[in-house]
Design a protein around this motif. Structure first.
Motif, PDB file in Angstrom:
ATOM      1  N   VAL A 168       0.856  -1.190   0.000  1.00 33.26           N
ATOM      2  CA  VAL A 168       0.000   0.000   0.000  1.00 33.26           C
ATOM      3  C   VAL A 168       0.888   1.234   0.000  1.00 33.26           C
ATOM      4  CG1 VAL A 168      -1.953  -1.122   1.159  1.00 33.26           C
ATOM      5  CG2 VAL A 168      -0.157  -0.031   2.518  1.00 33.26           C
ATOM      6  N   VAL A 169       0.327   2.339  -0.504  1.00 34.67           N
ATOM      7  CA  VAL A 169       1.042   3.611  -0.513  1.00 34.67           C
ATOM      8  C   VAL A 169       0.877   4.260   0.859  1.00 34.67           C
ATOM      9  CG1 VAL A 169       1.193   5.900  -1.559  1.00 34.67           C
ATOM     10  CG2 VAL A 169       0.677   3.907  -2.989  1.00 34.67           C
ATOM     11  N   CYS A 170       1.986   4.524   1.530  1.00 33.85           N
ATOM     12  CA  CYS A 170       1.940   5.135   2.863  1.00 33.85           C
ATOM     13  C   CYS A 170       2.410   6.578   2.862  1.00 33.85           C
ATOM     14  CB  CYS A 170       2.772   4.317   3.851  1.00 33.85           C
ATOM     15  SG  CYS A 170       4.537   4.227   3.455  1.00 33.85           S
ATOM     16  N   ASP A 171       3.057   7.003   1.781  1.00 32.55           N
ATOM     17  CA  ASP A 171       3.544   8.378   1.684  1.00 32.55           C
ATOM     18  C   ASP A 171       3.467   8.801   0.221  1.00 32.55           C
ATOM     19  OD1 ASP A 171       4.846  10.844   2.221  1.00 32.55           O
ATOM     20  OD2 ASP A 171       6.760   9.964   1.643  1.00 32.55           O
ATOM     21  N   ARG A 172       2.839   9.933  -0.033  1.00 32.36           N
ATOM     22  CA  ARG A 172       2.720  10.401  -1.417  1.00 32.36           C
ATOM     23  C   ARG A 172       2.737  11.919  -1.447  1.00 32.36           C
ATOM     24  NH1 ARG A 172      -2.442   8.509  -4.685  1.00 32.36           N
ATOM     25  NH2 ARG A 172      -3.429   9.623  -2.950  1.00 32.36           N
ATOM     26  N   TYR A 173       3.662  12.456  -2.219  1.00 34.62           N
ATOM     27  CA  TYR A 173       3.734  13.894  -2.457  1.00 34.62           C
ATOM     28  C   TYR A 173       3.816  14.097  -3.958  1.00 34.62           C
ATOM     29  CZ  TYR A 173       5.575  18.614  -2.889  1.00 34.62           C
ATOM     30  OH  TYR A 173       5.767  19.921  -3.261  1.00 34.62           O
ATOM     31  N   MET A 174       2.960  14.951  -4.503  1.00 37.25           N
ATOM     32  CA  MET A 174       2.937  15.207  -5.939  1.00 37.25           C
ATOM     33  C   MET A 174       2.847  16.701  -6.184  1.00 37.25           C
ATOM     34  SD  MET A 174       0.304  12.205  -7.291  1.00 37.25           S
ATOM     35  CE  MET A 174      -1.101  12.932  -6.415  1.00 37.25           C
ATOM     36  N   SER A 175       3.605  17.182  -7.142  1.00 39.55           N
ATOM     37  CA  SER A 175       3.481  18.569  -7.578  1.00 39.55           C
ATOM     38  C   SER A 175       3.722  18.620  -9.080  1.00 39.55           C
ATOM     39  CB  SER A 175       4.476  19.473  -6.836  1.00 39.55           C
ATOM     40  OG  SER A 175       5.808  19.131  -7.142  1.00 39.55           O
ATOM     41  N   TYR A 176       3.264  19.689  -9.712  1.00 39.00           N
ATOM     42  CA  TYR A 176       3.376  19.818 -11.162  1.00 39.00           C
ATOM     43  C   TYR A 176       4.820  19.621 -11.606  1.00 39.00           C
ATOM     44  CZ  TYR A 176       3.229  21.848 -15.828  1.00 39.00           C
ATOM     45  OH  TYR A 176       3.338  22.040 -17.175  1.00 39.00           O
ATOM     46  N   PRO A 177       5.039  18.817 -12.654  1.00 36.08           N
ATOM     47  CA  PRO A 177       4.047  18.217 -13.537  1.00 36.08           C
ATOM     48  C   PRO A 177       3.810  16.714 -13.297  1.00 36.08           C
ATOM     49  CG  PRO A 177       6.157  18.219 -14.630  1.00 36.08           C
ATOM     50  CD  PRO A 177       6.397  18.781 -13.248  1.00 36.08           C
ATOM     51  N   LEU A 178       4.359  16.148 -12.212  1.00 38.13           N
ATOM     52  CA  LEU A 178       4.288  14.708 -12.022  1.00 38.13           C
ATOM     53  C   LEU A 178       3.170  14.320 -11.059  1.00 38.13           C
ATOM     54  CD1 LEU A 178       8.074  13.714 -11.725  1.00 38.13           C
ATOM     55  CD2 LEU A 178       6.617  13.706 -13.758  1.00 38.13           C
ATOM     56  N   SER A 179       2.535  13.184 -11.360  1.00 33.58           N
ATOM     57  CA  SER A 179       1.521  12.607 -10.474  1.00 33.58           C
ATOM     58  C   SER A 179       1.455  11.112 -10.756  1.00 33.58           C
ATOM     59  CB  SER A 179       0.149  13.255 -10.692  1.00 33.58           C
ATOM     60  OG  SER A 179      -0.306  13.037 -12.020  1.00 33.58           O
ATOM     61  N   VAL A 180       0.695  10.396  -9.945  1.00 35.81           N
ATOM     62  CA  VAL A 180       0.511   8.964 -10.166  1.00 35.81           C
ATOM     63  C   VAL A 180      -0.972   8.623 -10.109  1.00 35.81           C
ATOM     64  CG1 VAL A 180       2.755   8.175  -9.327  1.00 35.81           C
ATOM     65  CG2 VAL A 180       0.871   8.468  -7.716  1.00 35.81           C
ATOM     66  N   SER A 181      -1.308   7.527 -10.761  1.00 35.99           N
ATOM     67  CA  SER A 181      -2.684   7.044 -10.755  1.00 35.99           C
ATOM     68  C   SER A 181      -3.031   6.455  -9.397  1.00 35.99           C
ATOM     69  CB  SER A 181      -2.844   5.959 -11.818  1.00 35.99           C
ATOM     70  OG  SER A 181      -2.087   4.801 -11.438  1.00 35.99           O
ATOM     71  N   PRO A 182      -4.318   6.246  -9.125  1.00 39.15           N
ATOM     72  CA  PRO A 182      -4.684   5.448  -7.952  1.00 39.15           C
ATOM     73  C   PRO A 182      -4.093   4.042  -8.086  1.00 39.15           C
ATOM     74  CG  PRO A 182      -6.596   6.589  -8.827  1.00 39.15           C
ATOM     75  CD  PRO A 182      -5.499   6.760  -9.836  1.00 39.15           C
ATOM     76  N   PRO A 183      -3.664   3.413  -7.012  1.00 39.75           N
ATOM     77  CA  PRO A 183      -3.096   2.061  -7.094  1.00 39.75           C
ATOM     78  C   PRO A 183      -4.164   1.041  -7.495  1.00 39.75           C
ATOM     79  CG  PRO A 183      -3.338   2.736  -4.807  1.00 39.75           C
ATOM     80  CD  PRO A 183      -3.660   3.935  -5.629  1.00 39.75           C
TER      81      PRO A 183
ATOM     82  N   SER B   9       3.012  17.987 -18.247  1.00 35.07           N
ATOM     83  CA  SER B   9       3.691  19.038 -18.998  1.00 35.07           C
ATOM     84  C   SER B   9       3.832  18.610 -20.458  1.00 35.07           C
ATOM     85  CB  SER B   9       5.074  19.314 -18.404  1.00 35.07           C
ATOM     86  OG  SER B   9       5.968  18.267 -18.735  1.00 35.07           O
ATOM     87  N   PRO B  10       4.143  19.552 -21.360  1.00 35.16           N
ATOM     88  CA  PRO B  10       4.353  19.192 -22.770  1.00 35.16           C
ATOM     89  C   PRO B  10       5.684  18.487 -23.005  1.00 35.16           C
ATOM     90  CG  PRO B  10       4.761  21.525 -22.457  1.00 35.16           C
ATOM     91  CD  PRO B  10       4.218  21.009 -21.148  1.00 35.16           C
ATOM     92  N   GLY B  11       6.511  18.392 -21.994  1.00 37.93           N
ATOM     93  CA  GLY B  11       7.830  17.779 -22.127  1.00 37.93           C
ATOM     94  C   GLY B  11       8.858  18.595 -21.367  1.00 37.93           C
ATOM     95  N   LEU B  12      10.122  18.267 -21.573  1.00 37.06           N
ATOM     96  CA  LEU B  12      11.212  18.960 -20.891  1.00 37.06           C
ATOM     97  C   LEU B  12      11.707  20.123 -21.738  1.00 37.06           C
ATOM     98  CD1 LEU B  12      13.201  15.865 -19.583  1.00 37.06           C
ATOM     99  CD2 LEU B  12      11.937  17.507 -18.192  1.00 37.06           C
ATOM    100  N   LEU B  13      11.776  21.291 -21.103  1.00 40.66           N
ATOM    101  CA  LEU B  13      12.269  22.494 -21.750  1.00 40.66           C
ATOM    102  C   LEU B  13      13.580  22.920 -21.100  1.00 40.66           C
ATOM    103  CD1 LEU B  13       8.870  24.427 -21.889  1.00 40.66           C
ATOM    104  CD2 LEU B  13       9.901  23.052 -23.706  1.00 40.66           C
ATOM    105  N   SER B  14      14.217  23.899 -21.679  1.00 42.13           N
ATOM    106  CA  SER B  14      15.496  24.383 -21.160  1.00 42.13           C
ATOM    107  C   SER B  14      15.358  24.826 -19.702  1.00 42.13           C
ATOM    108  CB  SER B  14      15.980  25.546 -22.014  1.00 42.13           C
ATOM    109  OG  SER B  14      17.172  26.079 -21.495  1.00 42.13           O
ATOM    110  N   GLY B  15      16.240  24.326 -18.842  1.00 41.00           N
ATOM    111  CA  GLY B  15      16.236  24.687 -17.431  1.00 41.00           C
ATOM    112  C   GLY B  15      15.335  23.839 -16.567  1.00 41.00           C
TER     113      GLY B  15
END
Length: 303
Positions: A34-49, A76-82
């Motif tokens: 089970v997921v016991c710790d989850r932190y997400m911020s733009y642009p990454l996230s995860v689906s429900p398990p 995000s649309p992908g990786l940009l400079s920086g």
């Protein structure tokens, strides 16, 4: 404030930045992951398990009921400079995770010569835990520059299947090896700090002198797959058999070759393919060889 001080302060902020995705997994009272710790911020996230049922032996049923499946998503649309993407995973004792990607990662044009993007992975895999993670391909657009660093700490009894697939351009458009540079560094060490394996790659684009050589004759798509076995099954006999099975996966449009990792911890697989699907199919078949060695069900078709 002087420019040097500004640069130092900017570097401190970057180093202290939270990963955009942080996951911790543990086992509940029934032994399920089970997921016991989850932190997400733009642009990454995860689906429900989610979990999958299994038909087969009692061992297969147990492994499948313990394992959890997650999709990683990048909005995000992908990786940009920086840009700097960072993800950390912590798998506690006995956990089983298969992490899949929703889509390929586009590394966009970075026309400023000194610019680039960074991806950092940090994995901590506890006793008897298993991580399977085969990200979707990285697509290196013209004039892009990407540095990817992967730091893995794992217990002697843990297992790992981790790969990366590189497309040196938008091949369907005839764009190949027009990026500037791709750097990848993977380091695996034990829980007590002993380094097991380091792999470093520096892939040149425009200045690559081997693009037109026979080295890339069978295909432009490059792949690396790491298969680290738990100590109990990483015997010389098992490694020899596993290597034979994986090398036999080579086909007309896919070339695979495996070698034993230092200390006999598992296998390093290198591959060249003409099509992305062939590379992914070959890598999943190789991961299934590891699952078969553990008497576990094969990967789901849709993963």
């Amino acid at each position: 404030m002087s420019q040097s001080v500004v640069e130092r302060e900017r570097n401190i902020v970057v180093e202290d930045m939270q990963p955009q995705l942080r996951l911790g997994l543990t086992c509940d009272a029934a032994g399920k992951t089970v997921v016991c710790d989850r932190y997400m911020s733009y642009p990454l996230s995860v689906s429900p398990p989610f979990r999958l049922d299994a038909d087969g032996t009692a061992t297969q049923q147990l492994a499948q009921s313990q394992r959890v499946y997650l999709y990683r998503m990048n909005t995000s649309p992908g990786l940009l400079s920086g840009d700097r993407l960072e993800m950390s995973l912590r798998l506690e004792a006995g956990t089983q995770l298969l992490l899949a990607d929703q889509a390929a990662t586009k590394v966009h044009m970075m026309p400023v010569e000194s610019s680039g993007a960074t991806v950092r992975y940090g994995f901590e895999i506890g006793a008897r835990a298993t991580l399977e993670f085969l990200p979707e391909p990285l697509i290196l657009f013209a004039d892009s520059f990407l540095t990817q660093t992967t730091e893995i700490t794992m217990h002697q009894t843990a297992g790992l299947s981790f790969g990366e697939i590189i497309l040196p351009g938008r091949l369907a458009r005839g764009e190949a090896y027009q990026f500037r540079q791709f750097n990848s560094r993977i380091r695996i060490k034990s829980s007590d700090g002993n380094v097991w394996f380091i792999d470093a790659m520096r892939l040149l684009g425009k200045s690559n002198p081997f693009v037109d050589s026979e080295l890339f004759a069978s295909g432009a798509i490059l792949g690396t797959l790491l298969l680290v076995l738990p100590e109990a099954i990483s015997t010389s006999e098992n490694l020899a058999q596993l290597s034979k099975e994986i090398d036999a996966l080579s086909a007309q449009s896919l070339s695979l070759a495996s070698s034993v990792l230092p200390g006999g911890r598992g296998l390093l697989v290198r591959a060249i393919a003409a099509k992305t699907q062939d590379m992914q199919t070959g890598f999943k078949a190789a991961m299934n060889c590891v699952r078969s060695l553990k008497n576990q069900c094969p990967l789901p078709y849709s993963i």
